[in-house]
Write an enzyme that holds these catalytic residues in place. Structure first.
Site, mmCIF file in Angstrom:
data_model
loop_
_atom_site.group_PDB
_atom_site.id
_atom_site.type_symbol
_atom_site.label_atom_id
_atom_site.label_comp_id
_atom_site.label_asym_id
_atom_site.label_seq_id
_atom_site.Cartn_x
_atom_site.Cartn_y
_atom_site.Cartn_z
ATOM 1 N N ASP A 1 0.865 -1.171 0.000
ATOM 2 C CA ASP A 1 0.000 0.000 0.000
ATOM 3 C C ASP A 1 0.909 1.231 0.000
ATOM 4 O O ASP A 1 2.077 1.139 0.395
ATOM 5 C CB ASP A 1 -0.898 -0.030 1.239
ATOM 6 C CG ASP A 1 -1.726 1.230 1.372
ATOM 7 O OD1 ASP A 1 -2.380 1.604 0.387
ATOM 8 O OD2 ASP A 1 -1.695 1.841 2.450
ATOM 9 N N ASP B 1 -1.632 -0.759 6.320
ATOM 10 C CA ASP B 1 -1.762 -0.257 7.691
ATOM 11 C C ASP B 1 -3.159 0.234 8.018
ATOM 12 O O ASP B 1 -3.435 0.539 9.179
ATOM 13 C CB ASP B 1 -0.766 0.874 7.930
ATOM 14 C CG ASP B 1 -1.113 2.134 7.146
ATOM 15 O OD1 ASP B 1 -1.727 2.002 6.065
ATOM 16 O OD2 ASP B 1 -0.795 3.246 7.613
ATOM 17 N N ASP C 1 -7.226 -1.670 4.145
ATOM 18 C CA ASP C 1 -6.272 -2.672 3.681
ATOM 19 C C ASP C 1 -6.596 -4.071 4.197
ATOM 20 O O ASP C 1 -6.014 -5.051 3.725
ATOM 21 C CB ASP C 1 -4.848 -2.308 4.121
ATOM 22 C CG ASP C 1 -4.359 -1.016 3.486
ATOM 23 O OD1 ASP C 1 -4.691 -0.784 2.317
ATOM 24 O OD2 ASP C 1 -3.663 -0.243 4.166
#
Length: 584
Positions: free
Chosen positions: A231, A463, A467
């Site tokens: 990410d 995080d 996600d």
């Protein structure tokens, strides 16, 4: 003699296994027994179990912090190395969070208790490591199935040895000894120890380096990873926007970049400089922006104030402040109406064409967010300066990608940002342009990860709450320690500090642990393959067989007493320590 040798082997085995749980005992030792609690203005030392949520706790220099808390008063540095693997003390000031078990440095801290008992971060870490060490890896289930066949086969072989020697040679005493030797040499202790001891060593050393592995399956799954998907925000970037550039109007045809003096002629609503308006230089523009943002908690406002404080600027007081949702903020300063906001707001306010086209293009290409500083009321707005905000890459991000590349693992970026911003970050950290997935909506991340998994074992690193589905869809998920509880629950591995280099460490730990399991299983089987025929042939008596059996058990759990001194502060200690501790 057989009993003595077996007991000796069990003692050595127990000693070796205790060494693999050093990490658990070290974490448990971090729990202070008492805390200095202030109630009704009176300070008293109470057992840690008597501390309640909301209590004020005083921690003196050199003491361990007893509870998870927020700093109320005081300045200090806190050593969190045994919790996060971070080698350097971390500065703490009012408002910062501290974790129970960390060591206070030079200052006196007054803390407000946030979590106690089983809900503290230290207690959760201990539970995670204990659970990981108690779970069976997939390869252990294979060993269990082999043992289920191996044991009855050995019993049959011992019976055949007894009958063969008894009826063949008529020496039933020798027949009984040989049969016992077969049973003793084939005792499958080493098979049962080969996997769990390596798992305990791997997860224990990982915990000491700030890597929490949820279960043995996650440890083994990381072995075959070929792709790691990152990410963007908060993972490869700091997750905190910073004010990167202040550009003021120079002559109506271009701009003056932040950092030097500027003679500014403010622009009128058409973007052309108009006479009579107050000129600004970069510091003046920054001070005006800080005045407008001084009462805001917005991340961009904090970035403006942070840079203004860094430069030691004083800013005036803004009156009649008004936030315009989705647009920006405006207020009166020294008798003039100022506003700071988006390009859309400027255009809605009557600015026909925004200036500084080159600067705008440059910052948009880099994926930065833009705000405009202007003076005047609707219909007569003069744009004076452009502010560019960006989320900077983590200092360790490029090294993390390079470390994965050294392990033969491809890095992929998955981002909701536009293509230019994602490509710019990928270039900065070393990710190939063809491995960038941009403009991916949160609900689409899991689909992208599933496509990558279909092509080969893939890890996802994230995080945030959004996600979590992607972390669950990956072969193994990595959650950053600064992330949300949802992300950490969905992930198989949690990084206690937000250092993406730990991902390569975790994968290396998995590879070393799995290789050690395979090595242990090899030796466990090789003893039996060599020893059983010798015992059945009468070439081993029970005493020697017992010694060999004890040695086989000890050999798969033996660890030297010294470990490698890796630099955990740079995220490499886990590999060094594991490599040393698992050699036996």
């Amino acid at each position: 003699m057989v009993i003595t040798l077996v007991l000796l082997g069990k003692w050595l085995e127990g000693r070796a296994r205790r060494q693999t749980t050093d990490a658990i005992r070290a974490l448990q030792a971090l729990r202070p027994a008492t805390a200095r609690v202030i109630r009704d203005g009176v300070e008293s030392e109470v057992p840690i179990a008597a501390v309640r949520l909301g209590d004020s706790v005083r921690v003196l220099p050199g003491e361990r912090i007893p509870v998870d808390a927020r700093v109320l008063q005081g300045l200090s540095h806190v050593d969190e190395s045994l919790l996060t693997g971070e080698s350097f003390p971390v500065s703490k000031e009012p408002g910062d969070l501290v974790t129970g078990g960390a060591v206070n440095g030079e200052g006196v801290l007054l803390l407000g208790t946030r979590a106690i008992g089983a809900e503290t971060a230290l207690a959760r870490i201990i539970r995670l490591v204990e659970d990981a060490q108690a779970h069976k890896a997939p390869i252990q289930r294979v060993v269990d199935r082999v043992s289920a066949v191996f044991v009855p086969v050995v019993i049959v072989l011992a019976l055949l040895t007894l009958l063969g020697w008894g009826f063949g040679h008529g020496d039933w005493d020798r027949a009984l000894l040989n049969a016992v030797a077969v049973l003793v040499i084939a005792c499958p202790c080493a098979l049962g120890l080969a996997t769990p001891t390596a798992i305990m060593a791997g997860t224990g050393m990982a915990a000491r380096a700030g890597i929490l592995i949820k279960d043995a399956q996650a440890l083994e799954s990381a072995l075959g990873l070929r792709t790691v998907a990152f990410d963007k925000t908060g993972t490869l970037t700091l997750g905190l926007p910073a004010l990167l550039d202040v550009v003021v109007i120079d002559d109506g045809r271009g701009g003056h970049r932040d950092g030097g003096a500027a003679s500014a002629s403010p622009a009128d609503a058409s973007g052309v400089p108009r006479a009579g308006a107050a000129a600004v230089d970069p510091d003046h523009a920054l001070a005006i922006a800080a005045a407008l943002q001084s009462g805001s908690e917005h991340p961009l406002a904090k970035a403006v104030l942070a840079l203004a404080r860094t430069r030691g600027l004083d800013w005036p007081t803004a009156q009649s402040l008004r936030a315009v949702a989705g647009r920006g903020i405006e207020g009166n300063i020294d008798g003039e109406r100022w506003r700071l906001g988006s390009s859309r707001w400027m255009q809605e306010s009557g600015v026909a064409e925004l200036p500084l086209a080159d600067a705008v293009a440059r910052h948009q290409q880099a994926g930065h967010s833009l705000s405009w500083l202007a003076v005047g009321d609707d219909g007569c707005v003069s744009v004076l300066a452009l502010l560019a905000f960006g989320d900077q890459p983590r200092p360790e991000a490029a090294a993390a990608v390079q470390a994965l590349k050294a392990l033969g693992i491809r890095s992929v970026l998955i981002s909701g940002d536009h293509q230019a911003a994602a490509a710019h970050l990928a270039q900065l950290v070393g990710i190939e342009a063809g491995d960038v997935h941009a403009e991916v909506l949160p609900e689409q991340k899991a689909s992208v990860v599933r496509e990558l998994v279909a092509a080969g074992p893939t890890a996802m690193v994230g995080d945030g709450v959004n996600d979590a589905p992607a972390l669950a869809a990956a072969t193994v998920g990595f959650a950053m320690g600064s992330g949300t509880d949802v992300a950490m629950h969905a992930a198989g591995v949690t990084l206690m500090r937000s250092d993406p280099r730990l991902i390569a460490d975790a994968i290396d730990i998995s590879r070393r642990a799995t290789r050690k399991i395979q090595q242990n299983l090899f030796w466990a089987f090789i003893y039996n393959l060599i020893g059983i025929p010798l015992a059945a042939a009468g070439l081993l008596n029970p005493v020697i067989a017992g010694a060999a059996m004890a040695f086989s058990s000890v050999s798969v759990v033996a660890t030297p007493c010294c470990c490698g001194a890796g630099d955990r502060g740079r995220g490499r200690g886990a590999q060094d320590e594991l490599g040393a501790s698992m050699q036996g």
